[in-house]
Design a protein around this motif. Structure first.
Motif, mmCIF file in Angstrom:
data_model
loop_
_atom_site.group_PDB
_atom_site.id
_atom_site.type_symbol
_atom_site.label_atom_id
_atom_site.label_comp_id
_atom_site.label_asym_id
_atom_site.label_seq_id
_atom_site.Cartn_x
_atom_site.Cartn_y
_atom_site.Cartn_z
ATOM 1 N N ASN A 55 1.289 -5.717 3.391
ATOM 2 C CA ASN A 55 0.350 -6.841 3.562
ATOM 3 C C ASN A 55 1.066 -8.177 3.399
ATOM 4 O OD1 ASN A 55 -1.937 -5.027 3.714
ATOM 5 N ND2 ASN A 55 -1.762 -4.791 1.495
ATOM 6 N N ILE A 111 5.782 -2.264 10.844
ATOM 7 C CA ILE A 111 4.976 -1.291 10.104
ATOM 8 C C ILE A 111 5.013 -1.613 8.617
ATOM 9 C CG2 ILE A 111 4.776 1.135 9.434
ATOM 10 C CD1 ILE A 111 5.763 1.920 12.166
ATOM 11 N N TYR A 112 6.193 -1.887 8.110
ATOM 12 C CA TYR A 112 6.308 -2.215 6.692
ATOM 13 C C TYR A 112 5.611 -3.529 6.365
ATOM 14 C CZ TYR A 112 8.235 -3.640 2.226
ATOM 15 O OH TYR A 112 8.363 -4.072 0.938
ATOM 16 N N ASN A 124 0.808 -1.219 0.000
ATOM 17 C CA ASN A 124 0.000 0.000 0.000
ATOM 18 C C ASN A 124 0.844 1.273 0.000
ATOM 19 O OD1 ASN A 124 -2.346 -1.618 0.304
ATOM 20 N ND2 ASN A 124 -1.940 -1.788 2.489
ATOM 21 N N TRP A 125 2.159 1.149 0.061
ATOM 22 C CA TRP A 125 3.001 2.335 0.137
ATOM 23 C C TRP A 125 2.946 3.122 -1.172
ATOM 24 C CZ3 TRP A 125 6.979 2.242 -3.468
ATOM 25 C CH2 TRP A 125 7.321 0.991 -3.983
ATOM 26 N N SER A 172 3.209 -5.222 7.991
ATOM 27 C CA SER A 172 1.772 -5.322 8.239
ATOM 28 C C SER A 172 0.976 -4.260 7.507
ATOM 29 C CB SER A 172 1.493 -5.230 9.742
ATOM 30 O OG SER A 172 1.940 -3.985 10.257
ATOM 31 N N ARG A 173 1.370 -2.991 7.617
ATOM 32 C CA ARG A 173 0.566 -1.901 7.081
ATOM 33 C C ARG A 173 0.902 -1.566 5.631
ATOM 34 N NH1 ARG A 173 0.623 3.673 10.291
ATOM 35 N NH2 ARG A 173 -0.193 2.267 11.898
ATOM 36 N N LEU A 174 2.174 -1.609 5.275
ATOM 37 C CA LEU A 174 2.581 -1.116 3.956
ATOM 38 C C LEU A 174 2.659 -2.190 2.882
ATOM 39 C CD1 LEU A 174 5.358 1.446 4.939
ATOM 40 C CD2 LEU A 174 2.886 1.723 4.877
ATOM 41 N N GLY A 215 2.073 6.178 7.366
ATOM 42 C CA GLY A 215 3.019 5.203 7.907
ATOM 43 C C GLY A 215 4.351 5.250 7.187
ATOM 44 N N GLN A 228 3.771 5.744 3.221
ATOM 45 C CA GLN A 228 2.369 5.763 2.813
ATOM 46 C C GLN A 228 1.742 7.080 3.254
ATOM 47 O OE1 GLN A 228 -0.217 2.956 4.742
ATOM 48 N NE2 GLN A 228 -1.752 3.031 3.127
#
Length: 776
Positions: free
Chosen positions: A118, A111-112, A57-58, A114-116, A81, A208
């Motif tokens: 997947n 962070i990378y 998602n970044w 999980s959030r950025l 993020g 992100q």
């Protein structure tokens, strides 16, 4: 009656049959736009979700920046993020192992992961320096589960980790292969390993933002604020491109194609509706003349015609929207359940606000634009026309029709086609537009096919490759694999990069030498563009090359390798390895030139019903020093993508062809209706039904011939231009005259003319003479 506009609903009821064709034209236009935009919306939703799963998602990626800068970026109000990642041994060229499998090492944070990106697919992310996450192919390659312990072997020593879960930030790199596994660990654990092995790496920062537009704005600010070079900052093209914020030239070209497609759809709708409205107005010249007689101004007539067109939209737009939604659902269902692959998650019974809005807006805009010409034509009607008895005359000519050119009915039919010059131009342009697009899109499909290697007949389902193209695969292995049940074909190829050579062509001091086994040489026949492949077989002094813009070698060149002269006698459009400086020979010739008889790569083609045990046998034969890659799923997705592309392109062409055909049928029908009194007069002076039919046919074939002339004279040169710029330039494929395409265009033109003649000719033949003369 308060105003002339009150006549609109009354006129609509009285002239219901004449308005029916125009309403149908509007329905088709709205249907087409709604279908295209709704399907595109569903496609973008699917690709957006799929690309985010594959690439994260970044929005932007920053290299060569300090931790301090990364911290400052994370504190921006528009930042969601910031994550970090370091990578080592992703090419598997260093001796880092887990068991017998090579290991690519990643130092990253939660962070990378999980959030950025997947990344997590099973289990949990590493919570401390002793835990790691492995790529999903490790489950098969290493036979491990979450909670198991594994040993990472490095030149500086071994380290034991606990497997916390499985996943990857780039799933395509590890899907279908077992020679390399990814190891994700905390940044501290990664730093400790790199320090032990005396290796330096550069961390990369992923950012992100709240949305893609803010990311696009932030890129300029970050470059100026931290003096970043263009090479230090890159974007996630998948995420930014789908949001319309990408700076990539290729993505911008896609936007340009989308705009061109939109304009073509708009033009097709305007031509169809305008032609129908012109015919509608032509039949009501007396009516508009009467309005002028009772005091209506030209502006009022223009306003009347425009509002009448909008009144038709009340019925046509909802029907077009409903039909477009139904068709888009059918297309999405076909893509999801019929083609599958990357379209397996395509939403089906989902409303698209973009499609509904676009269909409504474009439908109304198209109608208003199409109404301009008929409105001006109606406003120019003289009040005298209402009382002169000539109100329904279609056109006037300053000279008599030359009847010496052929039979009277044919000459009059041709005259009827040319007499309303504007209508003839519209018909010709509409017909030629479909032909031009047909010639152009055929090149696009050929180019798409050339870009997808998995569509080649020799595309393997499984590949065995030596690390760094090392020649370690024995020809005897070819026979061993071929004996496994379910294996259809096996071929081999050897590759040696930058072999010293002398050439008859200046500036060439090396070549990339490639060998083909017998099956590959047989398969290369399908992409042969110059010469004869039979001369390459066996122990020969003749070789071939790949002909494109990246390769300076040409047919006829003499190459000297290891003191032996070789002649390039044929060329293909593509090959197994990169095309630059490529010299392709038989395996026997390769062994004579290099003294090496092994392959660098083997390709295995499988039967559809092959058992998993057979695939496992092939993997076991490969050994630990060979890269084993199962490409079946990737090939399936490529085939699905190409099939979907063919379906969408030809569906679009079919819709345009339908619009063209309907436009011609409608125009001929309206022309016959408007000339009813003329046809009645001709019947009264002795013209029979067959002559009337031939007159209508002559008019229809006049449109067809002029459309074919304009369409082919423009489409064929455009076909040549696109072919040379895309296929010849990049793949060396020479252009040949598109005889088949020309034949299809001619057949389509003749069929359209015949279809356009049938209904109006039948109506005229069944009309009595007195009825025709008294028709208003």
């Amino acid at each position: 009656m308060r105003s002339y506009l009150s006549l609109i609903p009354i006129s609509a009821k009285v002239k219901k049959r004449q308005s029916r064709m125009t309403i149908l034209c509007i329905i088709i236009s709205v249907l087409l736009v709604t279908t295209i935009f709704s399907t595109a919306d569903m496609f973008i939703r699917t690709k957006s979700s799929d690309l985010q799963q594959k690439h994260g998602n970044w929005h932007i990626r920053l290299e060569n920046i300090s931790q301090r800068i990364g911290q400052e970026i994370s504190e921006r109000s528009d930042t969601v993020g910031v994550g970090w990642e370091e990578v080592f041994n992703s090419d598997a060229d260093q001796p880092y192992y887990i068991g017998e499998k090579k290991a690519a090492l990643y130092g990253t944070d939660n962070i990378y992961l999980s959030r950025l990106s997947n990344a997590l697919e099973e289990g949990s992310l590493p919570q401390n320096d002793r835990e790691i996450m492995l790529s999903s192919n490790a489950k098969t390659a290493l036979d491990v589960s979450p909670g198991d312990k594994i040993t990472l072997q490095t030149p500086a020593g071994d380290t034991v980790f606990i497997v916390s879960g499985f996943g990857s930030d780039n799933k395509d790199d590890y899907r279908g292969q077992t020679y390399l596994v990814a190891v994700y660990m905390t940044r501290d654990a990664f730093a400790a390993l790199m320090e032990e092995n005396k290796i330096e790496t550069n961390p990369v920062c992923y950012v992100q933002f709240q949305d893609a537009s803010k990311a696009s704005d932030a890129v300029k600010e970050l470059k100026q604020q931290y003096h970043l070079s263009a090479e230090s900052i890159s974007e996630n093209t998948a995420v930014m491109g789908l949001a319309g914020q990408s700076s990539s030239d290729s993505v911008k070209n896609i936007y340009g194609l989308a705009i061109i497609l939109f304009i073509l759809v708009l033009m097709a709708g305007i031509l169809m509706i305008s032609g129908s409205m012109n015919s509608n107005v032509a039949q009501r010249i007396r009516f508009f003349g009467m309005l002028r007689c009772i005091g209506a101004s030209r502006k009022q007539i223009i306003r009347y015609v425009r509002l009448e067109a909008l009144n038709w939209c009340k019925t046509a737009v909802p029907v077009g929207l409903f039909a477009g939604i139904m068709i888009s659902w059918g297309i999405c269902g076909m893509l999801r359940y019929g083609i599958g692959g990357e379209f397996s998650s395509m939403p089906v019974f989902t409303f698209s606000p973009i499609g509904v809005f676009s269909g409504s807006a474009v439908g109304v805009i198209t109608v208003l634009l199409a109404a301009q010409s008929p409105a001006r034509r109606a406003s120019r009607v003289s009040p005298v026309s209402a009382v002169s008895g000539n109100a329904n005359d279609i056109s006037f000519t300053g000279h008599t029709v030359n009847l010496d050119l052929g039979k009277v009915e044919k000459v009059l039919g041709i005259h009827h086609a040319f007499a309303p010059r504007k209508n003839w131009i519209l018909m010709t342009f509409s017909f030629s537009l479909s032909i031009i697009l047909f010639f152009s899109f055929s090149v696009g499909l050929d180019f798409a096919q050339a870009l997808i290697p998995s569509l080649r007949s020799w595309q393997p389902d499984i590949t065995l490759t030596g690390y760094a193209n090392e020649q370690i695969l024995s020809p005897a292995l070819e026979n061993s694999i071929l004996s496994i049940p379910g294996v259809e074909h096996v071929f081999g190829s050897a590759y040696m990069e930058k072999v010293s050579a002398e050439s008859s062509r200046q500036g060439i001091d090396y070549v990339n030498l490639i060998s083909y086994s017998k099956y590959l040489l047989d398969s290369a026949q399908e992409c042969l563009i110059q010469g004869d492949l039979s001369e390459i077989r066996g122990n020969s002094d003749q070789v071939m090359t790949v002909l494109n813009k990246d390769n300076p070698l040409k047919v006829g060149d003499i190459i000297e390798i290891a003191g032996q002269k070789l002649e390039i006698t044929c060329a293909v459009s593509d090959g197994v390895y990169p095309s630059e400086h490529s010299v392709i020979c038989s395996q026997e010739t390769f062994a004579r030139l290099t003294g090496k008889g092994n392959y660098s790569m083997m390709g295995v083609q499988l039967q559809k019903n092959i058992a998993d045990e057979s695939v496992k046998k092939i993997e076991n034969l490969a050994g630990s020093d060979v890269i084993f890659e199962d490409m079946r799923e990737r090939n399936k997705q490529d085939h699905a993508t190409y099939t979907a592309s063919v379906f969408i392109v030809y569906s679009f062409l079919a819709i345009l062809a339908m619009i063209t055909l309907f436009h011609m049928i409608n125009s001929i029908s309206m022309s016959v209706t408007a000339r009813t009194k003329q046809y009645g007069a001709m019947r009264a002076v002795g013209m029979d039904r067959k002559q009337l039919t031939r007159m209508i046919a002559a008019e229809a074939f006049t449109y067809t011939v002029s459309g074919l002339i304009v369409g082919c004279s423009t489409g064929i040169p455009l076909n040549w231009f696109l072919h040379t710029r895309l296929l010849t330039r990049y793949f060396g494929t020479p252009w040949t005259f598109p005889v088949t395409l020309l034949g299809i265009a001619v057949v389509f033109g003749i069929a359209s003319a015949i279809a356009a003649v049938y209904v109006p000719a039948k109506r005229v033949r069944s009309m009595k003479i007195t009825e025709a003369i008294n028709e208003l």
